[in-house]
Design a protein around this motif. Structure first.
Motif, PDB file in Angstrom:
ATOM      1  N   MET B 135      24.661   8.656 -21.329  1.00 21.34           N
ATOM      2  CA  MET B 135      23.412   7.978 -21.605  1.00 21.34           C
ATOM      3  C   MET B 135      22.408   8.158 -20.467  1.00 21.34           C
ATOM      4  N   LYS B 136      22.933   8.301 -19.251  1.00 18.92           N
ATOM      5  CA  LYS B 136      22.026   8.593 -18.136  1.00 18.92           C
ATOM      6  C   LYS B 136      21.357   9.953 -18.337  1.00 18.92           C
ATOM      7  N   VAL B 137      22.174  10.918 -18.724  1.00 15.87           N
ATOM      8  CA  VAL B 137      21.627  12.257 -18.970  1.00 15.87           C
ATOM      9  C   VAL B 137      20.606  12.189 -20.103  1.00 15.87           C
ATOM     10  N   PHE B 138      20.982  11.462 -21.143  1.00 16.36           N
ATOM     11  CA  PHE B 138      20.103  11.323 -22.298  1.00 16.36           C
ATOM     12  C   PHE B 138      18.772  10.686 -21.891  1.00 16.36           C
ATOM     13  N   LEU B 139      18.863   9.566 -21.156  1.00 17.93           N
ATOM     14  CA  LEU B 139      17.641   8.863 -20.742  1.00 17.93           C
ATOM     15  C   LEU B 139      16.762   9.758 -19.894  1.00 17.93           C
ATOM     16  N   ARG B 140      17.391  10.444 -18.963  1.00 20.48           N
ATOM     17  CA  ARG B 140      16.596  11.264 -18.062  1.00 20.48           C
ATOM     18  C   ARG B 140      15.930  12.426 -18.807  1.00 20.48           C
ATOM     19  N   ASP B 141      16.709  13.166 -19.583  1.00 24.49           N
ATOM     20  CA  ASP B 141      16.154  14.356 -20.245  1.00 24.49           C
ATOM     21  C   ASP B 141      15.063  13.971 -21.236  1.00 24.49           C
ATOM     22  N   VAL B 142      15.321  12.949 -21.998  1.00 22.87           N
ATOM     23  CA  VAL B 142      14.348  12.569 -23.018  1.00 22.87           C
ATOM     24  C   VAL B 142      13.101  11.978 -22.362  1.00 22.87           C
ATOM     25  N   HIS B 143      13.300  11.233 -21.281  1.00 28.03           N
ATOM     26  CA  HIS B 143      12.157  10.690 -20.540  1.00 28.03           C
ATOM     27  C   HIS B 143      11.299  11.822 -19.983  1.00 28.03           C
ATOM     28  N   HIS B 144      11.938  12.760 -19.308  1.00 24.75           N
ATOM     29  CA  HIS B 144      11.187  13.845 -18.680  1.00 24.75           C
ATOM     30  C   HIS B 144      10.392  14.647 -19.709  1.00 24.75           C
ATOM     31  N   TYR B 145      10.985  14.830 -20.887  1.00 26.98           N
ATOM     32  CA  TYR B 145      10.263  15.595 -21.907  1.00 26.98           C
ATOM     33  C   TYR B 145       9.103  14.772 -22.467  1.00 26.98           C
ATOM     34  N   LEU B 146       9.401  13.577 -22.890  1.00 30.72           N
ATOM     35  CA  LEU B 146       8.374  12.801 -23.595  1.00 30.72           C
ATOM     36  C   LEU B 146       7.223  12.389 -22.666  1.00 30.72           C
ATOM     37  N   PHE B 147       7.507  12.225 -21.371  1.00 28.95           N
ATOM     38  CA  PHE B 147       6.449  11.856 -20.431  1.00 28.95           C
ATOM     39  C   PHE B 147       5.913  13.061 -19.669  1.00 28.95           C
ATOM     40  N   ASN B 148       6.356  14.243 -20.061  1.00 31.92           N
ATOM     41  CA  ASN B 148       5.879  15.487 -19.436  1.00 31.92           C
ATOM     42  C   ASN B 148       6.002  15.426 -17.910  1.00 31.92           C
ATOM     43  N   THR B 149       7.129  14.905 -17.465  1.00 33.42           N
ATOM     44  CA  THR B 149       7.366  14.739 -16.027  1.00 33.42           C
ATOM     45  C   THR B 149       7.532  16.105 -15.360  1.00 33.42           C
ATOM     46  N   ASP B 150       7.045  16.221 -14.137  1.00 35.13           N
ATOM     47  CA  ASP B 150       7.270  17.454 -13.384  1.00 35.13           C
ATOM     48  C   ASP B 150       8.739  17.561 -12.984  1.00 35.13           C
ATOM     49  N   SER B 151       9.290  18.733 -13.151  1.00 34.54           N
ATOM     50  CA  SER B 151      10.680  18.958 -12.743  1.00 34.54           C
ATOM     51  C   SER B 151      10.701  20.147 -11.792  1.00 34.54           C
ATOM     52  N   THR B 152      11.455  20.017 -10.703  1.00 31.92           N
ATOM     53  CA  THR B 152      11.589  21.129  -9.752  1.00 31.92           C
ATOM     54  C   THR B 152      13.068  21.492  -9.676  1.00 31.92           C
TER      55      THR B 152
END
Lengths: 537, 312
Positions: B135-152
């Motif tokens: 669920m942590k992975v799920f929360l993080r991945d879905v959050h980053h996509y839906l909020f267009n978060t910068d990923s490095t």
């Protein structure tokens, strides 16, 4: 040849081995051998061992022999190299030569050493093969070979009971001697089998059993007559995805030592599973098929037990193999009226070719096998041709009554024949909707009567290379005389009509150059042409 | 012949070639649909490298067999608990965490007392540590996509997640549209959110002939909220971009899809249910596995129907 050069060639060989590209493997061997003779020092033992191992995994024993010869001739005669060379000799039937090489190796390497034990095991294997090849327990030298085989295996096993492969072979050969009514000295094979099975079971539970152990456990369970246990071990072994060499060893053991065929009610299902996996793995040979389950229901019933053990994965392979056998029933040898074999033909539903031809099945072959007037020397007239369905016991060859369609050897090379009757209970081969992807990874299967002999399925290096709308090129070195054979995709759907093979086949799509390939006519091109006629021509 | 565009789900993945091979094999195994033999081309939309430094070694990672779920140390920090998030993101996450019925950001080893476990979760035979990590992975991945978060994911390489992944998906669908025959999108897990987002909300994304979602979290309100503007409950079906069927396959015991498995009532066309929700029972404890969905009879049956093929 410097070591980097040799290493690069071995790396190339590794790539060829992955796709069973035996043509490339031969060419790489040529270069490797030429390089070895140019150098003052022998090739690095690790590279030589790796190259021989790769050839073995492809079952390319002729190349393995050549490379082994060159290694020994140039001074690379390490025990591992000699052993692999001997293995190539055994696999290619040079048993007396193998015996001499192995006796010499065994005299060099003491009992109890890794190579010494391996050499003695291979000696056992050599004598076993001599006994089996004799085909008659009373033949001169046969009993002696069997006794020597048991003695060679037992020597190693009794010295070191962890050598279960040797013990298993001793047990199987002792059992075989019992069956063949030969009095051979040795312990009770069942006692050996029980000891080995207990040992491997413990190792397996501790996660220490390797793929060979799994096969050994299956075979000793068979010695004990414990079918369910044997099937459980077979399942474990198949899950470990054995390569073609490992599978071929198991198949050979079942067929030759146990005399099992697919219609054997006790063990035949295991053979079917192994053969279907072998076809998936590919690897250097055709499988000859001369036994079919007597009745589909009987096979169904029997495979029920196997499905129980194998779950869905096992059911697949049995189902897949059953489907392959169903296709085999639809294949005939085209002969003239005196029984001379001309080529292969197969049944398709007439309406799949032309709705006006009705629902009966018709036979399809090459125009260079049957045509009017004969397309070339060796071609026979429809009036002279009969279709002999060799898998269907008790069925006389069936007359050809009509040539429905033909297209010459330089065009689609096809003849569609109506037969006097259609064998009962045979399903015409279904047509694929599309050609497989030409991505270098798609396997094809060619079924036919090479050189007019027994019906065979080519599983040798059978990769689709390329296709256009009319031609399909594949690297399945079908034996000569496979004209008129159906070419199937992995789902056993018809994709092409085999018609030619050439070392210098012109590439498709207007690309320059040639390659070694076989050529089939895309069946879709044939159905489109058949739907167009009127009549013959 | 047909063309399929695959898109994978949450978590790190093996290399693109390996992943596509794993998926195709899962489809073909056990008398399934052998794309290569049928002449059907396929392309995997790969986005794990947008969030993860390098491909995972364990084949399949979060989608692989049950044994792969014996998780060791996390490959990357997927914990959003301590990340500095804007207020709206915090609120959104809080809502989604609430749906999970337990605190996904807690100690990995913590198991809630039995009375705190809802009936829904009691039925899921997964160790808590695994469930929480998933669920942590799920929360993080879905959050980053839906909020267009910068990923490095790698030094010097920064992506706005949604922009980058949308670009990859749309380009793959454009390539698929140029192939002969019907074009089908098959999406798993988080890949269903991405593919839906593009089909519904990215004008330049071409239309496809059929859409299959497996193990999808699209039923969650929090995800639907972030698919607006574009999504509405009565007109959520991407009818401009999906010419034929949308089949949604779920397993009740899949911890991602099982939160709200049936989605037809959430993605209607003109107020009418259009999505075919199909329940499938995947084997084993780990029901979210893409391979298990691809190997299931319901999924394969619908795929064969859409492709108009017969498998072995």
């Amino acid at each position: 040849m410097s070591e980097p050069d040799a290493a690069a060639l071995v790396a190339e060989l590794e790539t060829a081995a992955k796709t069973f590209d035996t043509t490339s493997a031969t060419s790489i061997c040529d270069r490797l051998i030429a390089g070895m003779y140019r150098q003052p020092a022998p090739i690095d033992v690790k590279l030589a061992k790796q190259a021989l191992g790769l050839l073995r995994s492809m079952r390319a024993f002729a190349d393995m022999r050549r490379l082994g010869d060159a290694c020994l001739a140039t001074g690379q005669d390490g025990a591992q190299i000699v052993r692999q060379y001997a293995q190539a000799l055994i696999e290619s039937g040079a048993l007396v030569a193998a015996e001499k090489v192995l006796l010499d190796l065994a005299s060099r390497e003491p009992l109890g050493s890794a190579e010494g034990d391996e050499a003695r095991g291979l000696l056992g294997r050599t004598y076993k093969q001599m006994y089996l090849d004799a085909g008659n327990p009373r033949a001169s030298g046969a009993k002696e070979a069997l006794q020597k085989s048991v003695a060679a295996y037992l020597e190693v096993y009794e010295n070191d009971p962890s050598k279960t492969w040797h013990g298993q072979n001793a047990a199987e050969m002792l059992l075989r001697a019992e069956r063949d009514g030969l009095a051979i000295e040795g312990p009770d094979p069942r006692v050996i089998a029980r000891t080995i099975l207990d040992r491997i079971t413990k190792a397996h539970e501790a996660g220490e059993a390797d793929i060979w152990d799994l096969g050994t456990a299956r075979q000793v369970a068979m010695v004990l007559g414990e079918g369910d246990v044997a099937r459980e071990w077979l399942k474990r072994r198949m899950e470990a995805e054995p390569d073609a060499f490992v599978l071929a060893s198991g198949i050979r053991q079942l067929e030759e030592v146990w005399g099992i065929t697919e219609d054997d009610l006790a063990w035949g299902d295991m053979l079917a599973v192994m053969k279907s996996h072998m076809m998936e793995a590919g690897g250097g040979q055709s499988i000859q098929v001369d036994h079919l389950p007597p009745e589909p229901e009987a096979f169904e019933q029997r495979s029920g037990g196997l499905e129980k053990t194998f779950g869905s994965a096992g059911a697949v392979t049995v189902k897949w193999w059953t489907l392959a056998q169903e296709r085999l029933r639809a294949i005939a040898r085209i002969e003239d009226h005196v029984g001379t074999a001309i080529g292969t033909a197969f049944l398709v539903k007439a309406s799949d070719l032309n709705p006006e031809w009705g629902d009966d099945a018709v036979a399809v072959t090459n125009a260079h096998v049957v045509s009017h007037p004969p397309a070339m020397r060796g071609t026979i007239e429809p009036d002279d041709a009969v279709a002999n369905f060799t898998m269907l016991e008790g069925l006389d060859p069936i007359e050809v009554t009509e040539l429905l369609f033909q297209s010459g050897p330089l065009d689609l090379d096809v003849a569609v024949l109506r037969l006097a009757s259609v064998p009962e209970g045979v399903t015409p081969v279904p047509l694929a909707k599309a050609l497989p992807r030409a991505d270098g990874e798609q396997r094809l299967y060619v079924m036919g009567h090479p050189l007019g002999g027994e019906l065979k399925i080519s599983i040798d290096d059978n990769v689709l290379i390329d296709h256009d709308d009319v031609k399909v090129h594949y690297r399945a070195p079908t034996e000569p005389g496979s004209s008129g054979s159906p070419v199937f995709n992995r789902n056993w759907q018809l994709i092409a009509l085999h018609h030619a093979g050439n070392d210098r086949m012109e590439r498709l799509h207007g690309e320059k150059g040639t390659y070694q390939a076989n050529e089939g006519i895309a069946f879709k091109a044939i159905t489109e042409a058949c739907a167009r006629p009127p009549g013959v021509g | 012949m047909a063309h399929i565009t695959f898109i994978h789900g949450i978590g790190n993945k093996p290399s693109i070639d390996e992943l596509q091979r794993v998926w195709e094999r899962a489809l073909a195994d056990a008398d399934g649909v052998d794309l290569g033999a049928e002449g059907i081309t396929a392309e995997m939309v790969y986005w794990a490298d947008v969030m993860y430094e390098s491909p995972s070694v364990a084949a399949g990672s979060h989608e692989s067999a049950d044994t792969a779920m014996e998780l060791g140390e996390p490959e990357v920090d997927v914990d959003l608990a301590e990340a500095a998030l804007a207020a709206d993101e915090e609120a959104w996450l809080a809502g989604l965490r609430g749906k999970l019925n337990f605190d996904a950001d807690g100690d990995d080893e913590y198991a809630p007392p039995m009375e705190d476990i809802g009936a829904e979760f009691e039925r899921i035979p997964l160790p808590w540590a695994i469930k929480r990590r998933l669920m942590k992975v799920f929360l993080r991945d879905v959050h980053h996509y839906l909020f267009n978060t910068d990923s490095t994911p790698r030094p010097g390489e920064t992506y706005p997640c949604q922009d980058e992944i949308r670009r990859r998906f749309v380009e793959a669908v454009q390539r698929g549209a140029e192939q002969d025959g019907p074009h089908i999108v098959i999406a798993h897990s988080m890949g269903t959110v991405i593919s839906y987002d593009c089909l519904k909300r990215v004008p330049e994304c071409p239309a496809v002939d059929a859409y299959m979602t497996i193990g999808s979290p699209l039923g969650l309100d929090e995800i639907q909220d972030k698919l607006q503007p574009g999504w509405t409950r009565d007109d959520g079906f991407p009818h401009d971009k999906v010419r034929g069927d949308w089949v949604n396959i779920y397993d009740h015991l899949d911890p991602v899809a099982g939160l709200d498995p049936a989605i037809a009532n959430d993605y209607r066309k003109g107020g009418v249910n259009m999505v075919r929700d199909v329940q499938q029972t995947n084997p084993g404890a780990w029901r979210h596995d893409a391979g298990k969905y691809l190997g299931g009879p319901q999924f394969r049956g619908h795929l064969a129907r859409i492709l108009e093929i017969e498998s072995v």
